[in-house]
Scaffold this motif. Structure first.
Motif, PDB file in Angstrom:
ATOM      1  N   GLY A 230      18.020  -2.053 -15.684  1.00 35.84           N
ATOM      2  CA  GLY A 230      18.538  -0.819 -15.111  1.00 35.84           C
ATOM      3  C   GLY A 230      18.924  -0.986 -13.662  1.00 35.84           C
ATOM      4  N   THR A 250      22.788   9.124 -12.057  1.00 39.65           N
ATOM      5  CA  THR A 250      22.682   8.044 -13.029  1.00 39.65           C
ATOM      6  C   THR A 250      22.586   8.621 -14.430  1.00 39.65           C
ATOM      7  N   ALA A 252      20.135   7.560 -17.534  1.00 45.85           N
ATOM      8  CA  ALA A 252      19.076   6.640 -17.941  1.00 45.85           C
ATOM      9  C   ALA A 252      19.150   6.271 -19.412  1.00 45.85           C
ATOM     10  N   SER A 255      24.171   4.733 -20.291  1.00 48.78           N
ATOM     11  CA  SER A 255      25.028   4.589 -19.118  1.00 48.78           C
ATOM     12  C   SER A 255      26.474   4.427 -19.565  1.00 48.78           C
ATOM     13  N   GLN A 261      20.660   1.135 -21.302  1.00 48.42           N
ATOM     14  CA  GLN A 261      19.576   2.071 -21.046  1.00 48.42           C
ATOM     15  C   GLN A 261      18.686   1.518 -19.947  1.00 48.42           C
ATOM     16  N   THR A 262      18.127   2.423 -19.151  1.00 51.94           N
ATOM     17  CA  THR A 262      17.148   2.013 -18.152  1.00 51.94           C
ATOM     18  C   THR A 262      15.779   1.947 -18.802  1.00 51.94           C
ATOM     19  N   ARG A 267      12.356   2.953 -14.767  1.00 51.36           N
ATOM     20  CA  ARG A 267      12.409   4.376 -14.417  1.00 51.36           C
ATOM     21  C   ARG A 267      11.218   4.751 -13.531  1.00 51.36           C
ATOM     22  N   ASP A 283      20.124  13.093 -13.569  1.00 51.03           N
ATOM     23  CA  ASP A 283      20.193  12.317 -14.806  1.00 51.03           C
ATOM     24  C   ASP A 283      21.113  13.031 -15.796  1.00 51.03           C
ATOM     25  N   SER A 298      12.093  11.044 -19.097  1.00 53.09           N
ATOM     26  CA  SER A 298      13.231  11.307 -18.219  1.00 53.09           C
ATOM     27  C   SER A 298      12.773  11.286 -16.768  1.00 53.09           C
ATOM     28  N   TYR A 299      13.754  11.186 -15.869  1.00 49.46           N
ATOM     29  CA  TYR A 299      13.412  11.251 -14.446  1.00 49.46           C
ATOM     30  C   TYR A 299      12.824  12.616 -14.088  1.00 49.46           C
TER      31      TYR A 299
END
Length: 474
Positions: A230, A250, A252, A255, A261-262, A267, A283, A298-299
């Motif tokens: 990532g 970004t 995640a 992309s 994918q991160t 993350r 995100d 998720s972030y």
């Protein structure tokens, strides 16, 4: 640059650029102004390095950048020359509005520039919902401005699709509607950016809407390089320290355009860095209904006060329904709602009620499943036909990323593909101007292109990859 017969010399005193970038810009400006003519020979690397007091490596790097941009061309044993200008490709219609349809085919081309959903029953659901709403909505509600009450059914319908484990704790008040995902990005930046010269970070190769939103909000845009896990933490940290970055935009889970994918571990690292410096993370998960294989939180879950999550139905049901949803981080939903109110008074009930009716239709899950199936069939065909080349794709994500073999440049490959009847996007469409050149293309799955025609398009691309032009093959 000093060229025999000219008195022009580059000005490298640009403190904001590395010397190779300043030299490349000087040559680029000389070509654009006509001071350097097509076919004109440039000095050898060592000669120019001596004359402008830089290292030979600096000159070689500048030359390489401009050769990749097709502004210069090099011949073995001959030297480096200003390239002859290439004529712009002739298009019969604006590319963004064209697609192949057997009944409306005017140019016989497969338009794989942008993902579009196939009609597998959603248009019938939309028509049915529009009729029902026309008959049932009270007349006075068709005359009023939208409010947080009028879009409540849409927010509730959207909330029912969310995974609290992936997203983190939320309630209906954290959700704010917008006029699509792009509008959501702009509104978030308008809500969080401060100062006279704000800056945002984006992935080095990313959705162009991030950059457009940043420019619209008067922000400098900084690219962040990736590795296999990532975004590089060190690159983001440097951007934060050097440019005072206030937000990182970004994707995640998927992309765009690389389909990467991160990883969950990355993350966590990115979230810890953002928390330490008070940086927001936006995100964009617009492929979320298509992407069922989430690999981590998720972030927003990792950054309760700084993580923003947004999505829309554009890449899963229809792009014509201009509605988007943001799940704001803790303490920010009122600010985002205020931005939405000040900018447009919110999303009209004609759209929010329609979205709610569509999402509550008993056949909508079957429609989404059929969309996934059709997208998967096109992706499977592309991977089979282009097997052996460096590709990245996910089964239900409507695009794939193709790294070009040595010899092909992204722009030249796109031109050759267009001549063969296939329209695709170059990596340059997803990169910042100062980013390194990446010789790759994104092939979108356009559901309005019949599957059989998509297969033919992939066979055309395979033929190009297998048989490059003689000039490139040498």
């Amino acid at each position: 640059m000093i060229v025999s017969g000219t008195i022009w010399q580059p000005n490298l005193a640009d403190g904001g650029r590395a010397k190779y970038q300043a030299l490349a810009k000087a040559i680029r400006d000389g070509i654009a102004s006509g001071q350097l003519s097509p076919g004109e020979k440039l000095p050898p690397v060592r000669d120019l390095a001596y004359r402008v007091s830089v290292t030979p490596g600096t000159v070689a790097r500048a030359y390489k950048i401009l050769i990749d941009e097709s502004l210069l061309e090099a011949g073995v044993g001959r030297g480096t020359f200003v390239a002859q200008p290439k004529p712009a490709p002739v298009r019969s219609l604006p590319a963004a509005d064209r697609f192949f349809d057997p009944a409306l085919d005017r140019d016989g081309q497969a338009h794989l520039l942008s993902p579009k959903m196939p009609d597998v029953g959603q248009t019938a659901i939309i028509r049915e919902a529009m009729h029902q709403l026309a008959d049932s909505t009270a007349s006075d509600m068709l005359l009023r401005y939208p409010t947080r009450n009028t879009d409540l059914p849409a927010r509730e319908a959207f909330a029912a699709t969310l995974d609290p484990v992936h997203l983190g704790p939320f309630d209906i008040h954290n959700i704010v509607t917008s006029h699509g995902g792009q509008n959501a990005i702009v509104m978030i930046l308008q809500s969080i950016l401060t100062g006279t010269n704000p800056a945002i970070a984006v992935d080095e190769l990313s959705y162009g809407g991030f950059r457009s939103a940043g420019v619209l909000c008067r922000a400098d845009v900084v690219g962040i390089a990736w590795d296999d896990d990532g975004p590089l933490v060190s690159a983001l940290e440097a951007a934060i320290l050097d440019h005072n970055v206030q937000a990182f935009c970004t994707s995640a889970e998927v992309s765009n355009p690389t389909a990467r994918q991160t990883t969950p571990a990355r993350r966590v690292e990115i979230a810890a860095l953002a928390k330490a410096h008070g940086v927001h993370i936006i995100d964009d998960d617009c492929y979320r209904l298509m992407n069922t294989d989430r690999i981590g939180p998720s972030y927003r879950a990792l950054l309760p006060g700084l993580g923003w999550y947004l999505t829309s139905p554009s890449k899963s049901i229809t792009a014509s329904l201009r509605i988007g949803f943001t799940v704001a981080p803790k303490g920010w939903s009122k600010a985002l709602t205020r931005t939405a109110t000040f900018s447009s008074f919110g999303v009209t009930r004609l759209v929010t009620d329609l979205y709610a009716a569509i999402m509550q239709h008993p056949q909508i899950d079957a429609v989404v499943a059929r969309v996934k199936s059709r997208i998967g069939a096109d992706i499977d065909a592309a991977q089979r036909i282009l097997a052996g080349y460096d590709m990245r794709a996910a089964p239900t994500v409507p695009f794939l990323w193709l790294e070009l073999p040595i010899g092909w440049r992204a722009g030249e490959f796109c031109q050759a593909a267009e001549s063969a009847g296939v329209l695709i996007k170059s990596a340059d469409d997803f990169a910042l101007r100062e980013s390194r050149s990446v010789h790759a293309v994104r092939i979108a799955v356009n559901g309005l292109v019949p599957h059989a025609h998509f297969v033919q398009a992939m066979e055309c691309l395979r033929d190009l990859l297998d048989h490059p032009p003689e000039r490139i093959a040498i």
